[in-house]
Design an enzyme around this catalytic site. Structure first.
Site, PDB file in Angstrom:
ATOM      1  N   THR A   9      -3.979 -18.009   7.360  1.00 19.71           N
ATOM      2  CA  THR A   9      -4.293 -17.311   6.117  1.00 19.71           C
ATOM      3  C   THR A   9      -4.188 -18.311   4.976  1.00 19.71           C
ATOM      4  OG1 THR A   9      -3.831 -15.424   4.684  1.00 19.71           O
ATOM      5  CG2 THR A   9      -1.949 -16.339   5.878  1.00 19.71           C
ATOM      6  N   GLU A  10      -5.162 -18.258   4.074  1.00 19.93           N
ATOM      7  CA  GLU A  10      -5.342 -19.306   3.068  1.00 19.93           C
ATOM      8  C   GLU A  10      -4.110 -19.498   2.179  1.00 19.93           C
ATOM      9  OE1 GLU A  10      -8.731 -17.501   1.271  1.00 19.93           O
ATOM     10  OE2 GLU A  10      -7.593 -16.506  -0.307  1.00 19.93           O
TER      11      GLU A  10
END
Lengths: 229, 222, 222, 229
Positions: free
Chosen positions: C57-58
């Protein structure tokens, strides 16, 4: 998916003639000696090696150079009191040398792993090491354009891996390991211990497993950094 | 800062320890400092803990302690000169790109480096004597030169042939341009500011004698 | 990879869950994957642990687990859509620059994103409808578009007015050029390769009907 | 040398009108709410704020915007379901917006702290966000030149500080904190706990103390990330 190799020799067996190999370590701290020795036995030649130095004494990286397997080295500080193997090769024209300021070397490797195609640094502006490089003014100061370095392979020494390849390092042996693991197509890592996945606190992992392809456990005594003598 | 130029005519030239002590005394309290390989390493011997100076070593450590001896030697814990060192409370480790980001990003207050030559403009030459036979090796010197807020240099003022290493233009390959702010030598200390070179102290010789041997205009503090 | 184009004429158009399941099945085992905000998040419901897919997840996490419920909710542990999630064994946290270095550096095998339009060349438009009144907001979409080795998109094939979202040229503002490799829609899935668009499967309509409504040359696998 | 402030209000008291303030957080995770509230009470206006978002609901960053203290915001994703305060300001022309792809935003901030004057990224090449920016081809692909972002101040939320300002974070609340602390002239950090120097393992420190100027301890309940409702 992580490969766990049964020996250092197995770990480096895919390295081919003419590869660019990023090799961790600052002097002997963090130098993956067992992997380098295995690479020497493996025998793939015409290698380009990226390391901060150019070998010490007649072991590890120095022995790899001595075996005639390295045609080019990119480093910041080849000349040391005990770099006699490199010195001889260099003076006899048997190895090509690219000297890069240490911070530029580290940042070029980081850029290689981070998808940055170039960056501007003040380091080396106005010096002989900037000759032939583009430069440009920002806010009245001269900056040099530097390009990324990537490797076909990285040889890294870490302290502990979990079963997925998440890594932690030990003290100043961390040095180039994390950025080299990220900048290579395939990273080969020697560790002194492999623990169960989940045994490492997620907050302390330095190299996430996405950057690690092969791990091999080597004799812990040899990697804990204690003086052997 | 303002100084008065002082001539210690009766003093002997400073030896390396005395020079290191002088540098140590000039480093501001609580500053973040990088000591270069070789002679500058000695400066740490004169930095007492009360001064709160925190040492950075380029190979990924902030909070470096004294050289390690005996059982404390750990080959995974070395300084930039590859000498085993110790860690102090509050030490942090980081990788090489982060270490040089710290340096290049201007976060270090002072670095101390040896020098072959320094020019009146603060240009530094300390990585190569330019001989055809020499193997080039720069290490972190160029990064330190542009990164630290203040660059102090240590050298003997005169070469073996008697020529001054404080020069109008460096003849050796440059490390960095206009980066040096202070020069500590065996016979004098200099401060480079306002595009001029000021003599701060002399040891064993007068300002006039310095002027006769150094090809750079030397100003004094009144 | 080689396929045979399959027409499921009797099937209903896929709903969001069925589309997510199809994407999940296509993600290679043991790959590193980023699922974009919104519809792609659903893909994780169909990734069984045996597949060994690791989610990025960024906002600084690799090894993301399912959405958190009840006491497991921790507001310091969220995904890119700001939904509380959990961590799996082997999770690692890192800061935002490291997270996007991972993405931009080409280390993610697959990302899945929603799309407003995809062109025959694989250009992606998914961050702005270009209206004068719209507030621009791009998030990590452009970084994902250039960073992931494979970009899968999910969308309904036709807009409310019946026009195709698979287009010859995107009319909405671009997210990335030539980045999309697969398009999952309610009525067909497409593979972009060798500078051409191939129909892989259809649902509820024939390839001929698709060709009559989509302004892009559609090839089939024989 | 680390200043330990006795209150969030004291911690932000040096922030002046017109400053650029880097504010950590991704949504509410890692958002230094107590420092932002203190900045709002402090009242320095005409601020440029750098944050991933543009505020949620009517608390924290949203409230700072609502108080009219921010004239410009640089962020990647202003528009959220509950960004109504920003939305109103933007539509009425009361705030200037620079939208930056999230990874470019992070890398520009990293460059600001790392002394990089510019870097080339593929992100946004060929899109409207590259308009007006220089681009250049490397290996046949177009890259955009991006410039560093620095702040006069950074407001960061970390988990624990030691007495020197070495920091660790908590889970995905880490996000922009480490790079913002490094890119500001003065970093102001709220933590839930201050421990003795030496109590943190040197291997796990995420932000070394050199990047931290002021630390303030705030109510731990408010910072442990648990749902409050």
């Amino acid at each position: 998916m992580l490969k766990i190799a049964q020996s250092a020799d197995a770990a480096v067996s895919a390295i081919t003639e003419g590869s660019t190999v990023l090799i961790g370590g600052f002097g002997t701290a963090g130098q993956p000696i067992e992997l380098i020795d295995a690479l020497r036995r493996h025998g793939a030649g015409n290698l380009t090696v990226v390391n901060n130095n150019a070998g010490n004494g007649d072991v590890g990286l120095a022995a790899l150079l001595g075996a005639g397997l390295v045609s080019r080295i990119i480093c910041s500080f080849p000349r040391q009191v005990d770099s006699y193997i490199f010195d001889d090769l260099y003076r006899s024209g048997k190895i090509e040398l690219e000297v890069v300021p240490q911070g530029t070397l580290a940042e070029r490797i980081r850029a290689g792993g981070a998808g940055i195609a170039g960056f501007y640094t003040r380091t080396s502006a106005g010096t002989p090491l900037a000759i032939g490089k583009e430069s440009r003014m920002f806010d009245g100061k001269e900056y040099v354009l530097e390009l990324p370095i990537r490797g076909d392979f990285a040889l890294v020494k870490a302290h502990i891996s979990d079963g997925m390849g998440n890594l932690v390092y030990r003290k100043t042996a961390r040095n180039f390991g994390p950025i080299m693991a990220a900048a290579a197509n395939a990273s080969i890592v020697q560790v002194s211990e492999i623990v169960d996945t989940g045994a490492l606190d997620p907050e302390i992992i330095v190299t996430p497993c996405i950057y690690v392809d092969t791990v091999v456990q080597v004799d812990a005594d040899a990697t804990h950094g204690k003086a052997k003598a | 800062m303002s100084f008065h130029t002082v001539e210690h005519l009766d003093a002997a030239p400073l030896n390396r320890d005395a020079m290191a002590k002088l540098v140590a005394e000039d480093i501001p309290a609580n500053s973040f400092v990088n000591l270069g390989i070789g002679q500058p390493t000695k400066v740490s011997d004169y930095l007492t803990p009360e001064r709160g100076v925190i040492l950075h070593t380029e190979n990924g450590m902030l909070g470096m302690g004294p050289q390690a001896v005996g059982d404390a030697i750990d080959l995974d814990l070395i300084n930039a000169g590859k000498i085993p060192v110790t860690e102090l409370p509050g030490t942090a480790y980081f990788h090489h790109a982060d270490s040089f980001a710290m340096m290049r990003g201007g976060h270090l207050d002072v670095c101390v480096m040896g020098a072959f030559q320094v020019s009146a403009q603060g240009d530094l030459a300390n990585w190569s004597t330019g001989g055809d036979d020499s193997i080039p090796a720069v290490g972190g010197a160029m990064d330190l030169a542009v990164g630290a807020k203040d660059v102090y240099t240590m050298m003997t003022l005169f070469a073996k042939d008697g020529s001054s290493k404080l020069v109008t233009e460096c003849t050796y390959p440059l490390t960095g341009l206009g980066c040096v702010s202070r020069i500590y030598t065996d016979v004098a200390t200099f401060i480079l500011e306002n595009d001029a070179v000021y003599v701060r102290e002399t040891f064993s010789m007068s300002v006039d004698e310095l002027r006769s041997r150094v090809p750079v205009e030397l100003l004094t503090y009144s």
